[in-house]
Enzyme design. Structure first.
Site, PDB file in Angstrom:
ATOM      1  N   CYS A  34       0.861  -1.179   0.000  1.00 41.31           N
ATOM      2  CA  CYS A  34       0.000   0.000   0.000  1.00 41.31           C
ATOM      3  C   CYS A  34       0.900   1.234   0.000  1.00 41.31           C
ATOM      4  O   CYS A  34       2.107   1.144   0.218  1.00 41.31           O
ATOM      5  CB  CYS A  34      -0.957   0.002   1.188  1.00 41.31           C
ATOM      6  SG  CYS A  34      -0.163  -0.241   2.805  1.00 41.31           S
ATOM      7  N   ASP A 258      -2.713  -2.550  -2.668  1.00 40.96           N
ATOM      8  CA  ASP A 258      -2.224  -1.527  -3.593  1.00 40.96           C
ATOM      9  C   ASP A 258      -2.963  -0.199  -3.427  1.00 40.96           C
ATOM     10  O   ASP A 258      -2.898   0.668  -4.285  1.00 40.96           O
ATOM     11  CB  ASP A 258      -2.296  -1.975  -5.057  1.00 40.96           C
ATOM     12  CG  ASP A 258      -1.447  -1.094  -5.977  1.00 40.96           C
ATOM     13  OD1 ASP A 258      -0.391  -0.604  -5.534  1.00 40.96           O
ATOM     14  OD2 ASP A 258      -1.848  -0.857  -7.133  1.00 40.96           O
TER      15      ASP A 258
END
Length: 319
Positions: A34, A258
């Site tokens: 992330c 992500d």
């Protein structure tokens, strides 16, 4: 105060109201991929960036993880910040040990800066080989960085296109650190999962100390977010590739969201549905526990014992 730069035309912002996942993440789940963007007012984007995103702060990332049931995170330096790792390290430090970081560094990075990043919770660097995101990736520079980080026990995260792996594989395998590959090496999911391209990627994983992120079905899909006729779930074309990686290398696969999904042009995914994608690619509780908890804990918190499979303990907050 300098006015914030406008977003890249057509930029898609992250989903502000993701659905409630049906699949309940086990205690200790780690989101290993992330990002944070800015906020611009505090952490300006790099002048050499290839895109200008929306803001996506550490507090907004925490809110998402609370909503999804994620316990920990690995925050990967976004290319829009270049080698200025302040936004990423700010988020990692604010986590109280519940996050790790992946940095971008240049060959001339000082030993003092590497020690500072290590103390902040950074555990690796990312090498980006996507020409649309970086101008170049000189191998000599990358080798120099790899040698600099080896004494710290860090690893290297690789981002490349599947078609480029044959010419890069020997270089990658010679690097002196463990490797983590983003998004399964971006396979062409229109080709057979047992075909030479993806099979070649898995043999590369087999020959070296390589971990695989089975991430970003929304980035790899051709069929898109809508379920096909006769299918109940989206991203059906990506499932066979992720499932094969999980089943062939159950102890070296990782999962991540992500978020906030940079540079998507077709659609912005619902992060709740991305969680519900997990049981389709890791089909047993044991495989899911390895993917979500045991593997990332071993890589990023090696001195800790992860929660056992089937534990009902409350997930710790990322705060």
């Amino acid at each position: 105060m300098t006015a914030p730069a406008p977003k890249t035309p057509g930029w898609l912002d992250w989903c502000p109201e993701p659905s409630e996942p049906v699949f309940v993440l086990p205690p200790g789940t780690v989101d290993t991929h992330c990002h944070v963007f800015g906020p611009q007012a505090a952490f300006p984007f790099a002048p050499e960036r290839k895109y200008t995103p929306c803001d996506a702060s550490k507090d907004q990332l925490l809110a998402l993880h609370d909503h999804l049931g994620v316990s920990r995170a690995v925050i990967v330096q976004a290319t829009c910040h270049g080698a200025d790792n302040r936004a990423m390290t700010d988020a990692v430090l604010a986590s109280g040990g519940r996050a790790r970081g992946i940095a971008t560094v240049r060959p001339d990075v000082t030993d003092a800066e590497l020690r500072r990043l290590d103390a902040a919770g950074v555990r690796g660097v990312r090498f980006n080989f996507l020409k649309r995101l970086v101008d170049s990736a000189p191998r000599e520079d990358l080798t120099a960085v790899a040698e600099r980080i080896t004494p710290l026990g860090w690893h290297i995260v690789l981002y490349f296109e599947a078609a480029d792996l044959p010419e890069l594989a020997d270089f990658f395998a010679a690097l002196p650190t463990p490797l983590v590959v983003d998004h399964m090496g971006r396979p062409d999911v229109t080709r057979p999962v047992t075909g030479p391209e993806f099979s070649g990627f898995l043999r590369f994983v087999e020959r070296a100390d390589v971990w695989v992120k089975v991430t970003c079905p929304e980035r790899l899909t051709v069929t898109g977010p809508a379920a096909r006729k006769g299918e109940r779930h989206p991203y059906a074309d990506v499932v066979p590739f992720a499932r094969r990686a999980v089943e062939e290398f159950p102890d070296r696969v990782l999962w991540g969201t992500d978020w906030p999904h940079p540079n998507l042009t077709g659609h912005m995914p619902d992060d709740g549905l991305l969680v519900d994608h997990i049981p389709r690619i890791a089909v047993t509780p044991e495989l899911r526990h390895k993917l979500l908890v045991a593997n990332p804990t071993r890589l990023y918190w090696p001195d800790e014992r992860p929660p056992e499979s089937g534990s009902r303990a409350t997930s710790p907050r990322l705060d």
